[in-house]
Design a protein around this motif. Sequence first.
Motif, PDB file in Angstrom:
ATOM      1  N   GLY A 180      -2.833   6.599  -3.995  1.00 22.94           N
ATOM      2  CA  GLY A 180      -2.553   5.223  -3.603  1.00 22.94           C
ATOM      3  C   GLY A 180      -1.367   5.121  -2.675  1.00 22.94           C
ATOM      4  N   THR A 181      -1.360   4.084  -1.888  1.00 21.55           N
ATOM      5  CA  THR A 181      -0.276   3.879  -0.931  1.00 21.55           C
ATOM      6  C   THR A 181       0.327   2.498  -1.029  1.00 21.55           C
ATOM      7  N   ASN A 182      -0.092   1.739  -2.005  1.00 17.22           N
ATOM      8  CA  ASN A 182       0.373   0.363  -2.135  1.00 17.22           C
ATOM      9  C   ASN A 182       1.582   0.308  -3.057  1.00 17.22           C
ATOM     10  N   PHE A 183       2.765   0.369  -2.509  1.00 18.43           N
ATOM     11  CA  PHE A 183       3.962   0.282  -3.335  1.00 18.43           C
ATOM     12  C   PHE A 183       4.028  -1.090  -3.978  1.00 18.43           C
ATOM     13  N   GLY A 184       4.212  -1.134  -5.263  1.00 20.74           N
ATOM     14  CA  GLY A 184       4.270  -2.394  -5.970  1.00 20.74           C
ATOM     15  C   GLY A 184       2.953  -3.147  -5.984  1.00 20.74           C
ATOM     16  N   PHE A 185       1.856  -2.442  -5.712  1.00 19.95           N
ATOM     17  CA  PHE A 185       0.520  -3.022  -5.678  1.00 19.95           C
ATOM     18  C   PHE A 185       0.382  -4.126  -4.629  1.00 19.95           C
ATOM     19  N   TYR A 186       1.158  -4.050  -3.546  1.00 22.38           N
ATOM     20  CA  TYR A 186       0.968  -4.977  -2.436  1.00 22.38           C
ATOM     21  C   TYR A 186      -0.352  -4.647  -1.753  1.00 22.38           C
ATOM     22  N   ASN A 187      -1.018  -5.653  -1.266  1.00 26.70           N
ATOM     23  CA  ASN A 187      -2.249  -5.403  -0.536  1.00 26.70           C
ATOM     24  C   ASN A 187      -1.980  -5.534   0.954  1.00 26.70           C
ATOM     25  N   GLY A 188      -2.936  -5.167   1.744  1.00 28.71           N
ATOM     26  CA  GLY A 188      -2.787  -5.242   3.191  1.00 28.71           C
ATOM     27  C   GLY A 188      -3.775  -6.208   3.791  1.00 28.71           C
ATOM     28  N   VAL A 189      -3.500  -6.638   5.004  1.00 30.01           N
ATOM     29  CA  VAL A 189      -4.387  -7.573   5.684  1.00 30.01           C
ATOM     30  C   VAL A 189      -4.208  -7.414   7.195  1.00 30.01           C
ATOM     31  N   ASN A 190      -5.282  -7.616   7.917  1.00 27.60           N
ATOM     32  CA  ASN A 190      -5.251  -7.637   9.378  1.00 27.60           C
ATOM     33  C   ASN A 190      -5.418  -9.079   9.812  1.00 27.60           C
ATOM     34  N   VAL A 191      -4.355  -9.670  10.354  1.00 22.96           N
ATOM     35  CA  VAL A 191      -4.409 -11.060  10.810  1.00 22.96           C
ATOM     36  C   VAL A 191      -5.059 -11.095  12.188  1.00 22.96           C
ATOM     37  N   GLN A 192      -5.978 -12.031  12.357  1.00 27.01           N
ATOM     38  CA  GLN A 192      -6.668 -12.176  13.637  1.00 27.01           C
ATOM     39  C   GLN A 192      -5.947 -13.214  14.498  1.00 27.01           C
ATOM     40  N   GLU A 193      -6.686 -14.017  15.198  1.00 26.82           N
ATOM     41  CA  GLU A 193      -6.097 -14.995  16.120  1.00 26.82           C
ATOM     42  C   GLU A 193      -5.177 -15.978  15.413  1.00 26.82           C
ATOM     43  N   SER A 194      -5.554 -16.385  14.220  1.00 32.76           N
ATOM     44  CA  SER A 194      -4.710 -17.304  13.464  1.00 32.76           C
ATOM     45  C   SER A 194      -4.549 -16.761  12.053  1.00 32.76           C
ATOM     46  N   GLU A 195      -3.532 -17.236  11.370  1.00 28.99           N
ATOM     47  CA  GLU A 195      -3.273 -16.736  10.023  1.00 28.99           C
ATOM     48  C   GLU A 195      -4.405 -17.065   9.057  1.00 28.99           C
ATOM     49  N   SER A 196      -5.196 -18.069   9.367  1.00 30.22           N
ATOM     50  CA  SER A 196      -6.304 -18.421   8.476  1.00 30.22           C
ATOM     51  C   SER A 196      -7.507 -17.498   8.666  1.00 30.22           C
ATOM     52  N   ASN A 197      -7.493 -16.715   9.726  1.00 34.00           N
ATOM     53  CA  ASN A 197      -8.599 -15.798  10.011  1.00 34.00           C
ATOM     54  C   ASN A 197      -8.101 -14.364   9.830  1.00 34.00           C
ATOM     55  N   TYR A 198      -8.220 -13.844   8.621  1.00 29.61           N
ATOM     56  CA  TYR A 198      -7.735 -12.494   8.364  1.00 29.61           C
ATOM     57  C   TYR A 198      -8.790 -11.670   7.651  1.00 29.61           C
ATOM     58  N   LEU A 199      -8.645 -10.373   7.754  1.00 36.00           N
ATOM     59  CA  LEU A 199      -9.561  -9.428   7.117  1.00 36.00           C
ATOM     60  C   LEU A 199      -8.777  -8.563   6.147  1.00 36.00           C
ATOM     61  N   ALA A 200      -9.307  -8.407   4.956  1.00 33.81           N
ATOM     62  CA  ALA A 200      -8.642  -7.560   3.963  1.00 33.81           C
ATOM     63  C   ALA A 200      -8.569  -6.127   4.474  1.00 33.81           C
ATOM     64  N   ASP A 201      -7.492  -5.468   4.179  1.00 32.47           N
ATOM     65  CA  ASP A 201      -7.271  -4.084   4.592  1.00 32.47           C
ATOM     66  C   ASP A 201      -7.047  -3.260   3.335  1.00 32.47           C
ATOM     67  N   LEU A 202      -8.059  -2.535   2.916  1.00 33.84           N
ATOM     68  CA  LEU A 202      -7.938  -1.711   1.716  1.00 33.84           C
ATOM     69  C   LEU A 202      -7.088  -0.488   2.033  1.00 33.84           C
ATOM     70  N   THR A 203      -5.960  -0.363   1.367  1.00 30.32           N
ATOM     71  CA  THR A 203      -5.055   0.739   1.668  1.00 30.32           C
ATOM     72  C   THR A 203      -4.878   1.690   0.500  1.00 30.32           C
ATOM     73  N   SER A 204      -5.692   1.565  -0.503  1.00 30.62           N
ATOM     74  CA  SER A 204      -5.568   2.419  -1.675  1.00 30.62           C
ATOM     75  C   SER A 204      -6.480   3.625  -1.521  1.00 30.62           C
ATOM     76  N   TYR A 205      -5.906   4.801  -1.574  1.00 28.22           N
ATOM     77  CA  TYR A 205      -6.737   5.993  -1.620  1.00 28.22           C
ATOM     78  C   TYR A 205      -6.125   7.015  -2.551  1.00 28.22           C
ATOM     79  N   ASP A 206      -6.987   7.693  -3.235  1.00 23.61           N
ATOM     80  CA  ASP A 206      -6.579   8.585  -4.307  1.00 23.61           C
ATOM     81  C   ASP A 206      -6.717  10.045  -3.889  1.00 23.61           C
ATOM     82  N   TYR A 207      -7.803  10.405  -3.252  1.00 26.53           N
ATOM     83  CA  TYR A 207      -8.078  11.767  -2.824  1.00 26.53           C
ATOM     84  C   TYR A 207      -7.843  12.799  -3.925  1.00 26.53           C
ATOM     85  N   ASP A 208      -8.214  12.440  -5.141  1.00 25.15           N
ATOM     86  CA  ASP A 208      -8.150  13.406  -6.243  1.00 25.15           C
ATOM     87  C   ASP A 208      -6.721  13.844  -6.524  1.00 25.15           C
TER      88      ASP A 208
END
Length: 111
Positions: free
Chosen positions: A31-59
């Motif tokens: 995992g890479t989410n310190f404090g379980f913060y999530n990520g997001v990619n903001v588009q043209e406006s703050e109301s138009n965003y895409l979730a950015d999954l940043t958690s990976y375990d890789y065993d």
Amino acid sequence: MAKTDAFSTASALEIILSRNGSAVLYMAHGGTNFGFYNGVNVQESESNYLADLTSYDYDAPISESGYVDGAKFKALRSVIAINLLTKAIESDNPISMEVVGQMFGFLLYTS
């Protein structure tokens, strides 16, 4: 997702350390989410965003949730414990790393 079994991972580390080599456990903790913060990619406006999954375990030996009871963690810890040169230094007061000849890394203080 890449996976390696505990025995082969620990065996490889044992070979490296037995030859006085250095190793990096790139994903020691999943995992890479310190404090379980999530990520997001903001588009043209703050109301138009895409979730950015940043958690990976890789065993990883330590899971994203901090689980350390897995076979890989135990195997690696065993190899590291055997190959570490440890010596206890007693002092009435905490002493610096330089005083004990340790120029980098960590010291474990107990009382």
